[in-house]
Write a protein that holds these residues in place. Structure first.
Motif, PDB file in Angstrom:
ATOM      1  N   VAL A  38     -66.368 -20.014  -1.354  1.00  0.00           N
ATOM      2  CA  VAL A  38     -65.023 -19.721  -1.837  1.00  0.00           C
ATOM      3  C   VAL A  38     -64.325 -19.015  -1.001  1.00  0.00           C
ATOM      4  O   VAL A  38     -63.072 -19.176  -0.912  1.00  0.00           O
ATOM      5  N   PRO A  39     -64.683 -17.892  -0.177  1.00  0.00           N
ATOM      6  CA  PRO A  39     -63.985 -17.153   0.798  1.00  0.00           C
ATOM      7  C   PRO A  39     -63.572 -18.185   1.864  1.00  0.00           C
ATOM      8  O   PRO A  39     -62.345 -18.045   2.375  1.00  0.00           O
ATOM      9  N   MET A  40     -64.342 -19.164   2.205  1.00  0.00           N
ATOM     10  CA  MET A  40     -64.028 -19.997   3.344  1.00  0.00           C
ATOM     11  C   MET A  40     -62.709 -21.164   2.925  1.00  0.00           C
ATOM     12  O   MET A  40     -61.985 -21.461   3.727  1.00  0.00           O
ATOM     13  N   LEU A  41     -63.002 -21.458   1.570  1.00  0.00           N
ATOM     14  CA  LEU A  41     -61.691 -22.150   0.825  1.00  0.00           C
ATOM     15  C   LEU A  41     -60.654 -21.330   0.787  1.00  0.00           C
ATOM     16  O   LEU A  41     -59.289 -21.660   0.938  1.00  0.00           O
ATOM     17  N   ALA A  42     -60.545 -20.151   0.138  1.00  0.00           N
ATOM     18  CA  ALA A  42     -59.567 -19.277   0.012  1.00  0.00           C
ATOM     19  C   ALA A  42     -58.783 -19.173   1.605  1.00  0.00           C
ATOM     20  O   ALA A  42     -57.487 -19.232   1.485  1.00  0.00           O
TER      21      ALA A  42
END
Length: 291
Positions: A38-42
């Motif tokens: 999720v942080p990588m996508l954000a």
């Protein structure tokens, strides 16, 4: 920033999940707890067309004692592992590694399968899996297969998983007899990824000699590493006579391509690594010889 738009899929079985991964191809990614993805996508470090959420997949959670091993479903949360009495009894090294992972909020959502499949070389679970000769269960539309942990990690965020494969479980051998386990790591702040760390398992015979040893290293390469020469050097020796500093130095002597970045130089990582291995070895041997 916000993630780029993607299609969201929620399969209910592992077979359905791998079918989706096969159909959607390299534009799809499975998500378990999402604490890394999720942080990588954000931040748009990863951009995907499709996200396959595994949280409702049946049969991918649970902890079971099986013939000489402990099976853990890939969807089992790190918090569940941390609280489980069977894990603490059967695989103490895994139990002791878990509190070192991030913070409790991370462990409430993060899963063991997600950590292993993400393959961060500074993560705790991959190093434990390598040290204990764990076997990883993988499913694809072609059927199931088992991959030894030592063959699973290929590089930075890279594993033996094909695009249409899913990690469904991990099988960890249970060590019996006079055994000791320890994991140590050094990080700038509590909850940060380790600059260097070591997971050590030791078994001694009735005479106090080392009969079995596993040393997993984290943060010291592009994958979790196993200090095979250090292990070989202590086998058959009286555990009490082995100098911990020698184990640490031997573990570092054969390392190649130790990462150097803004957090630590390669030389500093190796220096810290030698100290961490020595400390872990000393604690594990103390436990084994007191057993």
């Amino acid at each position: 920033m916000k993630p780029a738009a993607f299609d969201y899929h929620v399969p209910s079985t592992a077979a359905e999940a791998v079918s989706l991964l096969a159909e959607l191809g390299e534009d799809a990614k499975a998500i378990a707890g999402g604490q890394s993805l999720v942080p990588m996508l954000a931040l748009r470090l990863a951009v995907l067309e499709h996200l396959v959420d595994l949280r409702r997949v049946e049969g991918m959670r649970g902890i079971e004692r099986r013939d000489g091993s402990l099976w853990i479903g890939a969807g089992t949360t790190q918090a569940a592992i941390e609280r489980d009495a069977e894990v603490a009894s059967a695989v103490p090294l895994l139990a002791r590694a878990t509190p070192l992972i991030g913070h409790f909020q991370i462990r409430n959502r993060g899963t063991i399968g997600g950590s292993l499949a993400h393959a961060d070389s500074a993560a705790e679970y991959p190093a434990v899996a390598v040290a204990l000769d764990a076997r990883l269960e993988v499913l694809s539309p072609r059927g199931a297969r088992t991959v030894p942990a030592g063959e699973f990690f290929h590089g930075i965020y890279s594993t033996a998983l094909e695009a249409d494969e899913l990690l469904t479980g991990i099988d960890i051998p249970v060590w019996d007899g006079r055994c000791g386990f320890a994991i140590e790591e050094f990080a700038r702040r509590a909850g940060d990824f380790a600059i260097a760390g070591a997971a050590v398992a030791v078994q001694v015979d009735g005479d106090g000699k080392v009969s079995r040893c596993g040393i997993g290293l984290l943060g010291l390469g592009s994958t979790p590493l196993r200090a095979v020469k250090a292990e070989a050097a202590v086998l058959g020796s009286p555990a009490a006579d082995v100098a911990p500093a020698d184990v640490g130095d031997t573990a570092m002597a054969t390392l190649e391509s130790v990462p150097s970045d803004l957090h630590a130089s390669a030389d500093y990582r190796k220096h810290v690594g030698a100290v961490i291995v020595a400390r872990s070895w000393q604690r594990a041997v103390r436990e084994a010889t007191d057993a």
